[in-house]
Structures are given as structure tokens and as C-alpha cells.
Scaffold this active site. Sequence first.
Site, PDB file in Angstrom:
ATOM      1  N   ASP A  60       0.854  -1.175   0.000  1.00 56.35           N
ATOM      2  CA  ASP A  60       0.000   0.000   0.000  1.00 56.35           C
ATOM      3  C   ASP A  60       0.896   1.233   0.000  1.00 56.35           C
ATOM      4  O   ASP A  60       1.778   1.360   0.851  1.00 56.35           O
ATOM      5  CB  ASP A  60      -0.884  -0.021   1.256  1.00 56.35           C
ATOM      6  CG  ASP A  60      -2.012   0.978   1.155  1.00 56.35           C
ATOM      7  OD1 ASP A  60      -1.744   2.126   0.750  1.00 56.35           O
ATOM      8  OD2 ASP A  60      -3.158   0.601   1.462  1.00 56.35           O
ATOM      9  N   SER A 126      -6.002  13.933 -14.435  1.00 51.14           N
ATOM     10  CA  SER A 126      -7.231  13.717 -15.210  1.00 51.14           C
ATOM     11  C   SER A 126      -7.740  15.030 -15.775  1.00 51.14           C
ATOM     12  O   SER A 126      -7.556  16.097 -15.165  1.00 51.14           O
ATOM     13  CB  SER A 126      -8.297  13.124 -14.278  1.00 51.14           C
ATOM     14  OG  SER A 126      -9.562  13.175 -14.884  1.00 51.14           O
ATOM     15  N   TYR A 151     -13.299  12.850  -5.979  1.00 51.35           N
ATOM     16  CA  TYR A 151     -12.236  12.219  -6.785  1.00 51.35           C
ATOM     17  C   TYR A 151     -11.472  13.286  -7.572  1.00 51.35           C
ATOM     18  O   TYR A 151     -10.242  13.335  -7.559  1.00 51.35           O
ATOM     19  CB  TYR A 151     -12.849  11.186  -7.744  1.00 51.35           C
ATOM     20  CG  TYR A 151     -11.989  10.876  -8.932  1.00 51.35           C
ATOM     21  CD1 TYR A 151     -10.897  10.026  -8.821  1.00 51.35           C
ATOM     22  CD2 TYR A 151     -12.251  11.451 -10.185  1.00 51.35           C
ATOM     23  CE1 TYR A 151     -10.087   9.765  -9.919  1.00 51.35           C
ATOM     24  CE2 TYR A 151     -11.454  11.194 -11.279  1.00 51.35           C
ATOM     25  CZ  TYR A 151     -10.369  10.346 -11.146  1.00 51.35           C
ATOM     26  OH  TYR A 151      -9.565  10.102 -12.232  1.00 51.35           O
ATOM     27  N   LYS A 155      -7.326  14.791  -7.387  1.00 50.86           N
ATOM     28  CA  LYS A 155      -6.370  14.973  -8.486  1.00 50.86           C
ATOM     29  C   LYS A 155      -5.868  16.419  -8.498  1.00 50.86           C
ATOM     30  O   LYS A 155      -4.673  16.679  -8.657  1.00 50.86           O
ATOM     31  CB  LYS A 155      -7.031  14.638  -9.830  1.00 50.86           C
ATOM     32  CG  LYS A 155      -7.406  13.178 -10.010  1.00 50.86           C
ATOM     33  CD  LYS A 155      -6.171  12.293 -10.084  1.00 50.86           C
ATOM     34  CE  LYS A 155      -6.505  10.833 -10.253  1.00 50.86           C
ATOM     35  NZ  LYS A 155      -5.346   9.949 -10.077  1.00 50.86           N
ATOM     36  N   ASN A 181     -10.325  10.346 -22.148  1.00 61.80           N
ATOM     37  CA  ASN A 181     -11.162   9.157 -21.898  1.00 61.80           C
ATOM     38  C   ASN A 181     -10.508   7.888 -22.441  1.00 61.80           C
ATOM     39  O   ASN A 181     -10.789   7.483 -23.580  1.00 61.80           O
ATOM     40  CB  ASN A 181     -12.538   9.354 -22.525  1.00 61.80           C
ATOM     41  CG  ASN A 181     -13.357  10.404 -21.804  1.00 61.80           C
ATOM     42  OD1 ASN A 181     -13.004  11.583 -21.793  1.00 61.80           O
ATOM     43  ND2 ASN A 181     -14.443   9.993 -21.179  1.00 61.80           N
ATOM     44  N   ARG A 233     -16.800  13.310 -26.326  1.00 63.10           N
ATOM     45  CA  ARG A 233     -15.595  13.111 -25.508  1.00 63.10           C
ATOM     46  C   ARG A 233     -14.404  12.764 -26.395  1.00 63.10           C
ATOM     47  O   ARG A 233     -14.565  12.296 -27.522  1.00 63.10           O
ATOM     48  CB  ARG A 233     -15.798  11.958 -24.514  1.00 63.10           C
ATOM     49  CG  ARG A 233     -16.831  12.215 -23.434  1.00 63.10           C
ATOM     50  CD  ARG A 233     -16.376  13.263 -22.437  1.00 63.10           C
ATOM     51  NE  ARG A 233     -17.329  13.436 -21.357  1.00 63.10           N
ATOM     52  CZ  ARG A 233     -18.411  14.219 -21.428  1.00 63.10           C
ATOM     53  NH1 ARG A 233     -18.682  14.891 -22.529  1.00 63.10           N
ATOM     54  NH2 ARG A 233     -19.210  14.337 -20.391  1.00 63.10           N
TER      55      ARG A 233
HETATM   56  C1  UD1 Z   1     -16.018  10.366 -16.210  1.00 63.11           C
HETATM   57  C2  UD1 Z   1     -15.987  11.205 -14.961  1.00 63.11           C
HETATM   58  C3  UD1 Z   1     -14.637  11.867 -14.862  1.00 63.11           C
HETATM   59  C4  UD1 Z   1     -13.545  10.819 -14.882  1.00 63.11           C
HETATM   60  C5  UD1 Z   1     -13.671   9.979 -16.145  1.00 63.11           C
HETATM   61  C6  UD1 Z   1     -12.626   8.897 -16.152  1.00 63.11           C
HETATM   62  C7  UD1 Z   1     -18.268  11.937 -14.410  1.00 63.11           C
HETATM   63  C8  UD1 Z   1     -19.237  13.069 -14.421  1.00 63.11           C
HETATM   64  N1  UD1 Z   1     -17.061  12.188 -14.974  1.00 63.11           N
HETATM   65  O1  UD1 Z   1     -15.821  11.200 -17.331  1.00 63.11           O
HETATM   66  O2  UD1 Z   1     -14.553  12.629 -13.687  1.00 63.11           O
HETATM   67  O3  UD1 Z   1     -12.285  11.423 -14.841  1.00 63.11           O
HETATM   68  O4  UD1 Z   1     -14.975   9.423 -16.195  1.00 63.11           O
HETATM   69  O5  UD1 Z   1     -13.096   7.646 -16.039  1.00 63.11           O
HETATM   70  O6  UD1 Z   1     -18.547  10.859 -13.920  1.00 63.11           O
HETATM   71  N2  UD1 Z   1     -22.454   8.098 -20.993  1.00 63.11           N
HETATM   72  C9  UD1 Z   1     -23.725   7.667 -21.329  1.00 63.11           C
HETATM   73  N3  UD1 Z   1     -24.219   6.550 -20.709  1.00 63.11           N
HETATM   74  C10 UD1 Z   1     -23.494   5.853 -19.782  1.00 63.11           C
HETATM   75  C11 UD1 Z   1     -22.199   6.303 -19.451  1.00 63.11           C
HETATM   76  C12 UD1 Z   1     -21.719   7.435 -20.063  1.00 63.11           C
HETATM   77  O7  UD1 Z   1     -24.405   8.259 -22.163  1.00 63.11           O
HETATM   78  O8  UD1 Z   1     -24.017   4.845 -19.262  1.00 63.11           O
HETATM   79  C13 UD1 Z   1     -21.921   9.269 -21.696  1.00 63.11           C
HETATM   80  C14 UD1 Z   1     -21.580  10.449 -20.790  1.00 63.11           C
HETATM   81  O9  UD1 Z   1     -22.682  11.286 -20.596  1.00 63.11           O
HETATM   82  C15 UD1 Z   1     -20.459  11.105 -21.592  1.00 63.11           C
HETATM   83  C16 UD1 Z   1     -19.749   9.921 -22.265  1.00 63.11           C
HETATM   84  O10 UD1 Z   1     -20.708   8.875 -22.286  1.00 63.11           O
HETATM   85  O11 UD1 Z   1     -20.978  11.933 -22.597  1.00 63.11           O
HETATM   86  C17 UD1 Z   1     -18.523   9.442 -21.513  1.00 63.11           C
HETATM   87  O12 UD1 Z   1     -18.868   9.171 -20.166  1.00 63.11           O
HETATM   88  P1  UD1 Z   1     -17.851   8.466 -19.146  1.00 63.11           P
HETATM   89  O13 UD1 Z   1     -17.253   7.278 -19.773  1.00 63.11           O
HETATM   90  O14 UD1 Z   1     -18.555   8.287 -17.845  1.00 63.11           O
HETATM   91  O15 UD1 Z   1     -16.675   9.538 -19.000  1.00 63.11           O
HETATM   92  P2  UD1 Z   1     -16.757  11.095 -18.580  1.00 63.11           P
HETATM   93  O16 UD1 Z   1     -18.106  11.509 -18.175  1.00 63.11           O
HETATM   94  O17 UD1 Z   1     -16.122  11.880 -19.668  1.00 63.11           O
END
Ligand code: UD1
Length: 340
Positions: A60, A126, A151, A155, A181, A233
Site C-alpha cells: 500500500d 485527469s 475524486y 487529483k 477518456n 468526448r
Molecule cells: C467520467 C468522470 C470523470 C472521470 C472519467 C474517467 C463523471 C461526471 N465524470 O468522465 O470525472 O475522470 O470518467 O473515467 O462521472 N455516458 C452515457 N451513458 C453511460 C455512461 C456514459 O451516455 O451509461 C456518456 C456520458 O454522458 C459522456 C460519455 O458517455 O458523454 C462518456 O462518459 P464516461 O465514460 O462516464 O466519462 P466522462 O463523463 O467523460
Amino acid sequence: MTGTILLTGGTGFIGSHTAVELIKRGYEIVIADNLSNSCADVIGKIGIITGVTPRFYKADVCDRESLRAIFSENDITEVIHFAGLKAVGESVIVPLSYYRNNIDSALSLLEVMDEFGVKRLIFSSSATVYTAGDVSPITEDMPTGGCTNPYGWTKYMIEQIIRDKSVADPEFSAVLLRYFNPIGAHESGLIGEKPNGIPSNIMPTITQTVAGRLDMVHIFGGDWPTKDGTGVRDYIHISDLAAGHAAAIDYARTHTGAEPINLGTGTGYSVLELIRAFERVNCVNVNYDISSRRAGDLGVCYASAEKAERLLGWHAVKGIDDMVRDAWMWEKKSDIPKQT
Ligand code: UD1
């Protein structure tokens, strides 16, 4: 240059791919991980992919005595600090655990690095540190802070701690890598992302839906001001992201100070575009609906990749087709049980 690179959190998704990349390039590495969110069998898989099984410590990073043992037994010249809790939603529910674990581990690591005279650090930051806003491409000089969850704040705070350390110690060299992403998996299909429980990120949600483990993908919002109304993204292949770390090591060896650098492709894709690419490349159907927006989400978020090119000589080479193909291959090989 000889010496060993310590990867904290090196059995996780990003750490394991970076381990493969560094070994491929001839660097010597050692991995420390407490296995709280990963499996020790990743070490063997790194060995299968590269032909070199890295030295592993179940440790750890908050525990300075364990760190001292690792630094005593190895000639550590650089550290890449991946270890940390990373689930955004969970961080809202148990914020103290996130602050305690993530800040404590960074401080312990920096203190032990100091004791052993280790001056180079790559930090796993991030894009979440950027002040929320829909202005993209995001450059590294844009405002940070105003994070929407604990979180993200950890960072942000760790970046500040590292910057302060770099000011106090002119020989110190740090690269703060701000990931966009990361998705996909190693092309061997041997290592990839294993989210705990029901995934919250989009790619594991897609792959588990197609695998029949989830009913459908709920797209969070169809009314964003984007080309098709769904969120945009900067998806980057995990192997490209890993290569960015190797480039950051080379940079840190010849520079001092703390430098924030985006790791993204510079191109944004919408959720619908991602789903369409997944269907086309993998010849499958993705069951989805358009749901309401998720709290804290942005409509558009993609990187300026210019600084990474200029300082690191690095840019992403894999495209969206590689990402969706490798993500699906990994899902098919993994054995995650159906969610209830
Ligand atoms: C998310 C986190 C961010 C983190 C990053 C890394 C949030 C608000 N942000 O970013 O802090 O650093 O992950 O893992 O949680 N989406 C859908 N349906 C889903 C899941 C996601 O439509 O079930 C969409 C989201 O609205 C977004 C895109 O897919 O437009 C990407 O989402 P996600 O993979 O969760 O990443 P982030 O939101 O960019």
C-alpha cells in the site's frame, strides 16, 4: 540511462498497459499495488505479452515502511504514480476515504522519494481537474478547480502538492498527465479494464450490454448542443495513453519543474458515434435509449493535443475502430458475471 521505474498501481487498467509499453521499450520496471481494485494475475499476463515478468510488491503506497523496503531493494530513478481510488460516484458517497487514501499515498510517496533522493515523478492526473465548461479543445493553461466530485478534487490537490514540491526543490521533475477518456484494451486481449460492479463509464457499459450482462445503454442526454445531441468526448486507446507515459519519462529525464500535459487525441466523438462505430466494426447491435442528462456531465470535452506533441513528441496513433475492436475482444475474453 539505467535505473528502475516504480509503477504504483501498476496492476490496474492504465498501469498494466504502461508496464507493457515500458518493458517493450527496454526499461526496467517494478510494480507496487495493494490489489484493492486489480488482480495479481496481471503480472503474469504482462510477462506473457512482453517476455519479461516484472518484480511485484503487494504494498500500500500509504505505508511508508513498505515503500522504503521497495526503494531499498531497487535502484529507483523514476516513479509513475497511478495508485488511487478512482470511482467518481463512490467518491461522493465516501469522500473521506478518497481524501485519506489519495492524498496520503501521494504524500507518503513524495516523502520516501525525498528520503532516497528520487527526483522524477509522472502523475496520473485527469481532465477532470479543468474547471467545468463546454469550451474545447482544452489547453493546459485553462483554469482548473471547481471540480464536481471528491475524486476530481484529489487529483487537483495532488497536482498542487507536486507543483509546490517542484518549486521547493529545483532539481525535481514532474509531469502531470491529464488523461481524457482512455478506452480499449491491449491487442492481445490479455489485459484490459475490469470495473467493479455496474460500470459507470461508457465503454464498459457498451461492452457489457452487448455481452448480455446489462439490459441496455442509457445515453445521458440527447439534447446537448452537439452534432447529434449526445455528449462528445476525447476517447483515446489505452495503448496510446501508455505510450504517452514512456514519452513523459524521457521528458522528465531532461527537464525540471512540474509540467501539466494533456493525453488525448484532440478529436471528439459523440456517444452515438461511438455506438455506431462499435456496431459497424464488431458486427453487433447495441441496445440503447436516450435518457436524461447525468448530474455533473459536460456536453463537450476534448483535448488540445498540441503540447504533448511539442514537449513529448507524442501523439495518439490508434483510431476509434481500434478502440471499439479491442474493447469488444477484451470483453469477450473476460469472465465478469451478469449484473443484477
Ligand atoms: C467520467 C468522470 C470523470 C472521470 C472519467 C474517467 C463523471 C461526471 N465524470 O468522465 O470525472 O475522470 O470518467 O473515467 O462521472 N455516458 C452515457 N451513458 C453511460 C455512461 C456514459 O451516455 O451509461 C456518456 C456520458 O454522458 C459522456 C460519455 O458517455 O458523454 C462518456 O462518459 P464516461 O465514460 O462516464 O466519462 P466522462 O463523463 O467523460
